[in-house]
Scaffold this active site. Structure first.
Site, PDB file in Angstrom:
ATOM      1  N   GLY A  44      27.110 -68.527  57.541  1.00  0.00           N
ATOM      2  CA  GLY A  44      27.100 -69.336  58.748  1.00  0.00           C
ATOM      3  C   GLY A  44      28.431 -69.956  59.096  1.00  0.00           C
ATOM      4  N   HIS A  45      29.475 -69.532  58.418  1.00  0.00           N
ATOM      5  CA  HIS A  45      30.788 -70.186  58.589  1.00  0.00           C
ATOM      6  C   HIS A  45      31.816 -69.155  59.032  1.00  0.00           C
ATOM      7  CE1 HIS A  45      33.517 -73.537  57.835  1.00  0.00           C
ATOM      8  NE2 HIS A  45      34.377 -72.663  57.379  1.00  0.00           N
ATOM      9  N   TYR A  46      31.958 -68.779  60.012  1.00  0.00           N
ATOM     10  CA  TYR A  46      31.577 -68.811  61.405  1.00  0.00           C
ATOM     11  C   TYR A  46      30.759 -67.574  61.714  1.00  0.00           C
ATOM     12  CZ  TYR A  46      35.298 -72.272  61.609  1.00  0.00           C
ATOM     13  OH  TYR A  46      36.084 -73.358  61.401  1.00  0.00           O
ATOM     14  N   ILE A  51      34.242 -66.609  56.967  1.00  0.00           N
ATOM     15  CA  ILE A  51      35.387 -66.927  56.124  1.00  0.00           C
ATOM     16  C   ILE A  51      34.921 -67.878  55.024  1.00  0.00           C
ATOM     17  CG2 ILE A  51      37.055 -66.604  57.979  1.00  0.00           C
ATOM     18  CD1 ILE A  51      37.330 -69.651  58.136  1.00  0.00           C
TER      19      ILE A  51
END
Length: 135
Positions: A44-46, A51
């Site tokens: 969920g990051h991004y 990343i």
């Protein structure tokens, strides 16, 4: 409304013991981490461009320093953090630390993380302290 079953996943950065070397300045620690070990945290990051989150890099430093010192440490402060190149799926992260004892049992750590292509991913300076009952 139903309670969500989602919980935070603990990230274990150390799948093998880091290399350690005692020096006059403190303990030098080197650890290699395949970034894919953090796939769950990266999802969920991004979205669409995963990343390795900076907070996980900080936690890698905490875990490696704790291993070098033989006890559990917690983060007291992030004194400096510079994230210059992202760590992407498939990358390998090499983290080099200098762990030096400080005042009142605190530990000062300077760390530099590089990607497999040699580019610097992060430079960090943190202060850690022993977890009560675990030192």
């Amino acid at each position: 409304m139903p309670v969500s079953s989602r919980t935070a996943t603990v990230f274990d950065a150390l799948d093998r013991p880091p290399r350690t070397e005692k020096t006059p300045e403190g303990v030098r620690v080197t650890v290699r981490l395949p970034v894919d070990r953090a796939a769950a945290q990266m999802a969920g990051h991004y979205p669409g461009f995963p990343i390795l989150p900076g907070v996980l890099m900080v936690d890698c430093v905490r875990q490696a320093a704790g291993f070098a010192g033989g006890g559990e440490l917690r983060l007291r402060s992030v004194d400096r953090a510079r994230f210059s190149h992202p760590l992407l799926p498939g990358d390998e992260f090499e983290l080099s630390l200098l762990v030096a004892p400080g005042e009142d049992g605190r530990v000062a750590v300077r760390a530099r993380g590089t990607r497999g292509d040699g580019l610097t991913a992060a430079e960090l300076s943190v202060t850690l302290e022993p977890v009560a009952g675990h030192a």
